[in-house]
Design a protein around this motif. Structure first.
Motif, short mmCIF file in Angstrom:
data_model
loop_
_atom_site.label_atom_id
_atom_site.label_comp_id
_atom_site.label_asym_id
_atom_site.label_seq_id
_atom_site.Cartn_x
_atom_site.Cartn_y
_atom_site.Cartn_z
N SER A 60 -0.44 7.38 2.84
CA SER A 60 -1.54 7.56 1.89
C SER A 60 -1.25 6.85 0.58
O SER A 60 -2.16 6.30 -0.05
CB SER A 60 -1.84 9.04 1.68
OG SER A 60 -0.75 9.68 1.06
N ASP A 61 0.03 6.83 0.16
CA ASP A 61 0.39 6.07 -1.04
C ASP A 61 0.16 4.58 -0.83
O ASP A 61 -0.36 3.89 -1.71
CB ASP A 61 1.86 6.32 -1.42
CG ASP A 61 2.12 7.73 -1.92
OD1 ASP A 61 1.13 8.43 -2.27
OD2 ASP A 61 3.29 8.14 -1.94
N GLN A 62 0.55 4.08 0.33
CA GLN A 62 0.34 2.65 0.62
C GLN A 62 -1.15 2.32 0.70
O GLN A 62 -1.58 1.28 0.21
CB GLN A 62 1.04 2.27 1.93
CG GLN A 62 2.54 2.25 1.82
CD GLN A 62 3.22 1.95 3.15
OE1 GLN A 62 2.57 1.87 4.19
NE2 GLN A 62 4.53 1.79 3.11
N VAL A 63 -1.94 3.21 1.28
CA VAL A 63 -3.38 2.98 1.36
C VAL A 63 -3.98 2.96 -0.04
O VAL A 63 -4.83 2.13 -0.35
CB VAL A 63 -4.05 4.05 2.25
CG1 VAL A 63 -5.55 4.05 2.08
CG2 VAL A 63 -3.68 3.84 3.70
N ALA A 64 -3.51 3.87 -0.91
CA ALA A 64 -4.02 3.89 -2.28
C ALA A 64 -3.66 2.59 -3.01
O ALA A 64 -4.49 2.03 -3.74
CB ALA A 64 -3.44 5.09 -3.03
N ARG A 65 -2.42 2.09 -2.80
CA ARG A 65 -2.03 0.83 -3.43
C ARG A 65 -2.88 -0.32 -2.89
O ARG A 65 -3.33 -1.18 -3.66
CB ARG A 65 -0.56 0.54 -3.18
CG ARG A 65 0.33 1.25 -4.18
CD ARG A 65 1.76 0.86 -3.99
NE ARG A 65 2.25 1.80 -2.97
CZ ARG A 65 3.27 1.64 -2.19
NH1 ARG A 65 3.98 0.55 -2.27
NH2 ARG A 65 3.63 2.55 -1.32
N LEU A 66 -3.11 -0.34 -1.58
CA LEU A 66 -3.93 -1.40 -1.00
C LEU A 66 -5.37 -1.32 -1.50
O LEU A 66 -6.01 -2.35 -1.74
CB LEU A 66 -3.90 -1.32 0.52
CG LEU A 66 -2.60 -1.78 1.18
CD1 LEU A 66 -2.65 -1.51 2.68
CD2 LEU A 66 -2.36 -3.25 0.92
N GLY A 68 -6.34 -0.16 -4.43
CA GLY A 68 -6.32 -0.70 -5.79
C GLY A 68 -6.22 -2.21 -5.80
O GLY A 68 -6.88 -2.89 -6.60
N LEU A 69 -5.40 -2.74 -4.90
CA LEU A 69 -5.24 -4.19 -4.81
C LEU A 69 -6.55 -4.86 -4.39
O LEU A 69 -6.94 -5.89 -4.97
CB LEU A 69 -4.13 -4.52 -3.82
CG LEU A 69 -3.76 -5.98 -3.69
CD1 LEU A 69 -3.21 -6.52 -5.01
CD2 LEU A 69 -2.73 -6.15 -2.60
N THR A 70 -7.24 -4.29 -3.42
CA THR A 70 -8.50 -4.89 -2.98
C THR A 70 -9.56 -4.80 -4.07
O THR A 70 -10.36 -5.72 -4.24
CB THR A 70 -9.02 -4.24 -1.69
OG1 THR A 70 -9.13 -2.83 -1.88
CG2 THR A 70 -8.11 -4.52 -0.53
N ASP A 72 -8.91 -4.87 -7.30
CA ASP A 72 -8.52 -5.90 -8.26
C ASP A 72 -8.90 -7.29 -7.76
O ASP A 72 -9.37 -8.14 -8.53
CB ASP A 72 -7.02 -5.84 -8.53
CG ASP A 72 -6.61 -4.59 -9.31
OD1 ASP A 72 -7.50 -3.95 -9.89
OD2 ASP A 72 -5.40 -4.27 -9.31
N ILE A 73 -8.70 -7.53 -6.46
CA ILE A 73 -9.07 -8.84 -5.89
C ILE A 73 -10.58 -9.04 -5.99
O ILE A 73 -11.05 -10.12 -6.34
CB ILE A 73 -8.58 -8.95 -4.43
CG1 ILE A 73 -7.06 -9.10 -4.40
CG2 ILE A 73 -9.24 -10.13 -3.73
CD1 ILE A 73 -6.46 -9.02 -3.01
N GLY A 74 -11.34 -8.00 -5.69
CA GLY A 74 -12.80 -8.10 -5.79
C GLY A 74 -13.25 -8.41 -7.21
O GLY A 74 -14.13 -9.26 -7.43
N ASN A 75 -12.63 -7.73 -8.19
CA ASN A 75 -12.97 -8.00 -9.59
C ASN A 75 -12.62 -9.43 -9.97
O ASN A 75 -13.38 -10.11 -10.67
CB ASN A 75 -12.25 -7.02 -10.51
CG ASN A 75 -12.76 -5.61 -10.36
OD1 ASN A 75 -13.89 -5.38 -9.91
ND2 ASN A 75 -11.95 -4.64 -10.74
N GLU A 76 -11.46 -9.90 -9.52
CA GLU A 76 -11.02 -11.26 -9.82
C GLU A 76 -11.97 -12.28 -9.19
O GLU A 76 -12.31 -13.29 -9.81
CB GLU A 76 -9.59 -11.48 -9.32
CG GLU A 76 -9.00 -12.80 -9.71
CD GLU A 76 -8.74 -12.95 -11.18
OE1 GLU A 76 -8.70 -14.11 -11.65
OE2 GLU A 76 -8.58 -11.93 -11.88
N VAL A 77 -12.40 -12.02 -7.96
CA VAL A 77 -13.33 -12.94 -7.29
C VAL A 77 -14.65 -13.01 -8.05
O VAL A 77 -15.20 -14.10 -8.25
CB VAL A 77 -13.54 -12.51 -5.82
CG1 VAL A 77 -14.74 -13.20 -5.20
CG2 VAL A 77 -12.29 -12.78 -5.01
N ARG A 78 -15.17 -11.86 -8.48
CA ARG A 78 -16.42 -11.87 -9.25
C ARG A 78 -16.26 -12.64 -10.55
O ARG A 78 -17.14 -13.42 -10.94
CB ARG A 78 -16.87 -10.43 -9.53
CG ARG A 78 -17.61 -9.79 -8.37
CD ARG A 78 -18.25 -8.47 -8.77
NE ARG A 78 -17.25 -7.41 -8.96
CZ ARG A 78 -16.68 -6.74 -7.98
NH1 ARG A 78 -16.98 -7.02 -6.73
NH2 ARG A 78 -15.80 -5.79 -8.22
#
Length: 136
Positions: A60-66, A68-70, A72-78
């Motif tokens: 669940s910690d790894q899923v939460a990190r992933l 957050g990462l996705t 952040d990637i979505g915000n960066e792409v926009r």
């Protein structure tokens, strides 16, 4: 080797008596030899349950990190798409300006004589020297 009341031998693969493996029933009302109140089968089940819970927590910690990462990637792409759109608009404006400049130069060359041509050649030479000086 001891024979249990259900007719099965109570020896596990290591030769220990009444180890609790293989589904044997707890002795003396659910307490094992050490008096802790649970059989070794129940202890093994509790240990495995705790390990599963630890692994679930890690996942669940790894899923939460992933997640957050996705995000952040979505915000960066926009943000990058917005910058690319602005750059496209800027290049379009520059293209329009160059088209207008070339049209004015064409009109100037049609009208004028050698004087305007000398100014144009001098300007081009100056720009080339300036660019050479910047690169060097």
């Amino acid at each position: 080797m001891r024979l249990r009341p259900n007719g099965k031998n109570d020896i596990d693969m290591y030769g220990n008596l009444e180890s609790g493996r293989g589904g044997s029933a707890p002795r003396s009302g659910g307490s094992n030899r050490s008096g802790r109140g649970m059989s070794s089968h129940e202890a093994n089940a509790n240990i495995m349950e705790q390990q599963n819970n630890d692994r679930i927590t890690e996942l669940s910690d790894q899923v939460a990190r992933l997640k957050g990462l996705t995000i952040d990637i979505g915000n960066e792409v926009r943000e990058q798409n917005s910058l690319l759109d602005n750059m496209g608009d800027g290049f379009s404006n520059v293209g329009d300006m160059l088209t207008g400049s070339l049209a004015r130069m064409g009109v100037m060359l049609e009208r004028g004589g050698a004087k305007h041509m000398c100014y144009l050649v001098g300007f081009v030479v100056f720009v080339m020297v300036f660019l050479y000086w910047l690169v060097r």
